[in-house]
Design a protein around this motif. Structure first.
Motif, PDB file in Angstrom:
ATOM      1  N   LEU A  12       0.816  -1.208   0.000  1.00 20.57           N
ATOM      2  CA  LEU A  12       0.000   0.000   0.000  1.00 20.57           C
ATOM      3  C   LEU A  12       0.853   1.262   0.000  1.00 20.57           C
ATOM      4  O   LEU A  12       0.498   2.271  -0.611  1.00 20.57           O
ATOM      5  CB  LEU A  12      -0.946  -0.007   1.199  1.00 20.57           C
ATOM      6  N   GLY A  13       1.987   1.217   0.683  1.00 23.14           N
ATOM      7  CA  GLY A  13       2.890   2.368   0.677  1.00 23.14           C
ATOM      8  C   GLY A  13       3.449   2.644  -0.706  1.00 23.14           C
ATOM      9  O   GLY A  13       3.531   3.802  -1.136  1.00 23.14           O
ATOM     10  N   ALA A  14       3.827   1.583  -1.421  1.00 25.96           N
ATOM     11  CA  ALA A  14       4.350   1.767  -2.781  1.00 25.96           C
ATOM     12  C   ALA A  14       3.268   2.319  -3.711  1.00 25.96           C
ATOM     13  O   ALA A  14       3.529   3.216  -4.525  1.00 25.96           O
ATOM     14  CB  ALA A  14       4.885   0.445  -3.314  1.00 25.96           C
ATOM     15  N   LEU A  15       2.049   1.797  -3.581  1.00 30.55           N
ATOM     16  CA  LEU A  15       0.956   2.315  -4.408  1.00 30.55           C
ATOM     17  C   LEU A  15       0.665   3.777  -4.082  1.00 30.55           C
ATOM     18  O   LEU A  15       0.405   4.588  -4.983  1.00 30.55           O
ATOM     19  CB  LEU A  15      -0.300   1.478  -4.193  1.00 30.55           C
ATOM     20  N   ALA A  16       0.700   4.121  -2.796  1.00 28.12           N
ATOM     21  CA  ALA A  16       0.419   5.500  -2.403  1.00 28.12           C
ATOM     22  C   ALA A  16       1.479   6.454  -2.940  1.00 28.12           C
ATOM     23  O   ALA A  16       1.147   7.578  -3.360  1.00 28.12           O
ATOM     24  CB  ALA A  16       0.326   5.605  -0.884  1.00 28.12           C
ATOM     25  N   ILE A  17       2.734   6.029  -2.944  1.00 26.29           N
ATOM     26  CA  ILE A  17       3.786   6.887  -3.494  1.00 26.29           C
ATOM     27  C   ILE A  17       3.582   7.079  -4.998  1.00 26.29           C
ATOM     28  O   ILE A  17       3.693   8.192  -5.526  1.00 26.29           O
ATOM     29  CB  ILE A  17       5.174   6.314  -3.180  1.00 26.29           C
ATOM     30  N   TYR A  18       3.240   6.004  -5.697  1.00 26.34           N
ATOM     31  CA  TYR A  18       2.987   6.121  -7.135  1.00 26.34           C
ATOM     32  C   TYR A  18       1.818   7.063  -7.413  1.00 26.34           C
ATOM     33  O   TYR A  18       1.911   7.959  -8.256  1.00 26.34           O
ATOM     34  CB  TYR A  18       2.713   4.735  -7.723  1.00 26.34           C
ATOM     35  N   TRP A  19       0.709   6.857  -6.694  1.00 29.14           N
ATOM     36  CA  TRP A  19      -0.469   7.695  -6.925  1.00 29.14           C
ATOM     37  C   TRP A  19      -0.222   9.144  -6.515  1.00 29.14           C
ATOM     38  O   TRP A  19      -0.698  10.072  -7.163  1.00 29.14           O
ATOM     39  CB  TRP A  19      -1.678   7.143  -6.184  1.00 29.14           C
ATOM     40  N   GLY A  20       0.504   9.350  -5.412  1.00 30.23           N
ATOM     41  CA  GLY A  20       0.776  10.709  -4.965  1.00 30.23           C
ATOM     42  C   GLY A  20       1.633  11.481  -5.947  1.00 30.23           C
ATOM     43  O   GLY A  20       1.353  12.642  -6.269  1.00 30.23           O
TER      44      GLY A  20
END
Length: 196
Positions: free
Chosen positions: A88-96
């Motif tokens: 989830l952290g990796a996805l959040a960084i990508y989306w952010g």
């Protein structure tokens, strides 16, 4: 108890009251801050104020996804589920990052080409960019914390692998307590040791 009636209030405050005599009927318009045409509040320059969240806009959607994924990734990392926290952290960084750098769909009027010098990313949203930028940055911060916690958990498991293997293989509580001898005599050892 006697019926207490309120004094008659002027009809100016009542949106459902009939217009005064001699004044023509007016079409209904939603109440708004300043514009009166239903386009939303306007500032002193006459520009439109912050727009509502548009779920069809990919930039706004990614900013919200970044916030939610970063927050949940942080919670999963805190509650010792580092694999989900890392994902989830990796996805959040990508989306952010994609929300902060993304370009909105060009706003064209009847097939006319968009202006070439239009601002890109969240700046193109104008006043509506502030809550989206806040959501994207908050998602990046919580995602970074989630990834740090997940990597810290993995680093502890690699550093004290003998302790974790001993604890997982122990069949009794006394055997599990014997595994505390594999831990160092410091703060990390005090946190990880098996309690009676």
């Amino acid at each position: 108890m006697p019926d207490r009636r309120q004094p008659d209030s002027p009809t100016d405050d009542n949106p459902f009251a009939a217009p005064p005599e001699g004044r023509p009927d007016q079409p209904w318009q939603p109440r708004g801050g300043g514009g009166g045409n239903g386009d939303g509040p306007k500032d002193s320059d006459g520009q439109r104020g912050p727009a509502r969240w548009d779920p069809t806009d990919p930039i706004q959607r990614r900013a919200r996804y970044a916030l939610l994924a970063g927050m949940w990734g942080f919670f999963f990392a805190i509650f010792q589920i580092p694999s989900v926290g890392l994902l989830l952290g990796a996805l959040a960084i990508y989306w952010g990052i994609s929300a902060l750098r993304g370009k909105p769909a060009p706003a064209t009027a009847e097939g006319a080409p968009a202006a070439p010098a239009a601002p890109s990313g969240l700046d193109a949203l104008g006043p509506a960019a502030r809550p989206q930028r806040t959501a994207a940055v908050s998602g990046l911060v919580t995602a970074s914390l989630a990834i740090l916690l997940a990597f810290g958990s993995y680093a502890l498991q690699l550093s004290y692998k003998d302790f974790y293997v001993c604890r997982d293989d122990a069949l009794t509580k006394s055997a599990e307590l014997q595994c505390n001898t594999l831990l160092p005599d410091n703060l990390v050892g005090d946190v990880l040791k098996v309690r009676q």
